[in-house]
Design a protein around this motif. Structure first.
Motif, PDB file in Angstrom:
ATOM      1  N   ALA A 143      -8.029  -4.453   1.247  1.00  0.00           N
ATOM      2  CA  ALA A 143      -7.536  -3.157   1.728  1.00  0.00           C
ATOM      3  C   ALA A 143      -7.732  -2.081   0.665  1.00  0.00           C
ATOM      4  O   ALA A 143      -8.182  -0.973   0.960  1.00  0.00           O
ATOM      5  CB  ALA A 143      -6.067  -3.267   2.123  1.00  0.00           C
ATOM      6  N   LEU A 144      -7.425  -2.414  -0.583  1.00  0.00           N
ATOM      7  CA  LEU A 144      -7.596  -1.445  -1.665  1.00  0.00           C
ATOM      8  C   LEU A 144      -9.064  -1.089  -1.872  1.00  0.00           C
ATOM      9  O   LEU A 144      -9.387   0.051  -2.210  1.00  0.00           O
ATOM     10  CB  LEU A 144      -6.992  -1.993  -2.972  1.00  0.00           C
ATOM     11  N   GLU A 180      -2.488   5.487   6.801  1.00  0.00           N
ATOM     12  CA  GLU A 180      -3.607   4.992   5.983  1.00  0.00           C
ATOM     13  C   GLU A 180      -3.488   3.489   5.770  1.00  0.00           C
ATOM     14  O   GLU A 180      -4.482   2.766   5.869  1.00  0.00           O
ATOM     15  CB  GLU A 180      -3.631   5.691   4.616  1.00  0.00           C
ATOM     16  N   ALA A 181      -2.280   3.022   5.487  1.00  0.00           N
ATOM     17  CA  ALA A 181      -2.067   1.596   5.246  1.00  0.00           C
ATOM     18  C   ALA A 181      -2.340   0.783   6.505  1.00  0.00           C
ATOM     19  O   ALA A 181      -3.019  -0.255   6.448  1.00  0.00           O
ATOM     20  CB  ALA A 181      -0.639   1.355   4.758  1.00  0.00           C
ATOM     21  N   LEU A 225       0.824  -1.205   0.000  1.00  0.00           N
ATOM     22  CA  LEU A 225       0.000   0.000   0.000  1.00  0.00           C
ATOM     23  C   LEU A 225       0.864   1.264   0.000  1.00  0.00           C
ATOM     24  O   LEU A 225       0.556   2.240  -0.690  1.00  0.00           O
ATOM     25  CB  LEU A 225      -0.951  -0.005   1.198  1.00  0.00           C
ATOM     26  N   TYR A 243       0.017   5.279  -0.628  1.00  0.00           N
ATOM     27  CA  TYR A 243      -0.734   5.566   0.596  1.00  0.00           C
ATOM     28  C   TYR A 243       0.239   5.817   1.742  1.00  0.00           C
ATOM     29  O   TYR A 243       1.350   5.291   1.750  1.00  0.00           O
ATOM     30  CB  TYR A 243      -1.678   4.409   0.931  1.00  0.00           C
ATOM     31  N   LEU A 293      -4.682  -7.665   0.424  1.00  0.00           N
ATOM     32  CA  LEU A 293      -4.372  -6.452  -0.331  1.00  0.00           C
ATOM     33  C   LEU A 293      -5.583  -5.988  -1.134  1.00  0.00           C
ATOM     34  O   LEU A 293      -5.917  -4.799  -1.154  1.00  0.00           O
ATOM     35  CB  LEU A 293      -3.176  -6.680  -1.254  1.00  0.00           C
ATOM     36  N   ALA A 305      -6.101   0.656   7.172  1.00  0.00           N
ATOM     37  CA  ALA A 305      -6.780  -0.236   6.223  1.00  0.00           C
ATOM     38  C   ALA A 305      -6.570  -1.691   6.610  1.00  0.00           C
ATOM     39  O   ALA A 305      -7.514  -2.492   6.601  1.00  0.00           O
ATOM     40  CB  ALA A 305      -6.279   0.020   4.801  1.00  0.00           C
TER      41      ALA A 305
END
Length: 193
Positions: free
Chosen positions: A187-188, A165-166, A156, A161, A184, A169
């Motif tokens: 998360a995206l 933020e990562a 991320l 990001y 992943l 998430a």
């Protein structure tokens, strides 16, 4: 002491929820980021709470699980860690990630939390390492999840990001999701929503 609140979420703030309880009383409750973002307006919510009594204010902090509340209270016991820093810690790190960092003596993981420097992170590890224990099998399972999550966080960040933020998430991902690719993708999807 107020230990549990059940009510309807009527508003979201930057770091809090307003929860309506009996007879149209709205309580401002400071909550970790994952709890705030997962709470839908109009939904019924149950929060385990901690009431901070100060000379100039009564502040209510709420958590989705008793485990989060226990860790919050342990963090408050560390000198130099107040409610805002403890809440920030639970916003950036899941209880499992914090336990793993404590068990593996990794202050760098804790120091990534906004508001916590290297010295405070070291102090947290020193004071809480013996208070937060995990079985060896539990630590191995946490380490496996942490390795996968570390890869997701790195991916991320590579996509542009921020670290915070990562981490947020990844913290919101369901525990049932396994594997780097699936985590992943999930998360995206949070960023596109």
């Amino acid at each position: 002491m107020i230990r549990l609140i059940r009510g309807t979420v009527i508003a979201h703030g930057k770091d809090h929820l307003v929860v309506e309880v009996a007879n149209a009383v709205g309580l401002k409750i400071f909550v970790p980021e994952p709890t705030r973002t997962q709470a839908a307006s109009g939904a019924t919510i149950v929060l385990h709470t901690y009431l901070q009594v100060r000379e100039d204010a009564l502040n209510l902090f709420g958590f989705a699980t008793e485990e989060e509340l226990e860790i919050f209270e342990l963090l408050l016991g560390v000198s130099g860690v107040g409610p805002k820093v403890a809440l920030s810690t639970l916003s950036a790190l899941s209880p499992d990630a914090l336990r793993l960092a404590l068990a593996n003596n990794e202050p760098a993981v804790i120091a990534r939390v906004p508001g916590i420097g290297k010295r405070t992170a070291e102090k947290i590890i020193l004071e809480l390492k013996d208070k937060v224990r995990e079985s060896q099998a539990g630590l191995e399972a946490l380490a496996a999840v942490a390795d996968v999550d570390a890869e997701v966080i790195e991916a991320l960040i590579a996509l542009g990001y921020s670290v915070v933020e990562a981490q947020r998430a990844v913290q919101r991902l369901p525990k049932e999701a396994t594997g780097v690719e699936e985590r992943l993708r999930l998360a995206l999807s949070q960023f596109s929503a």
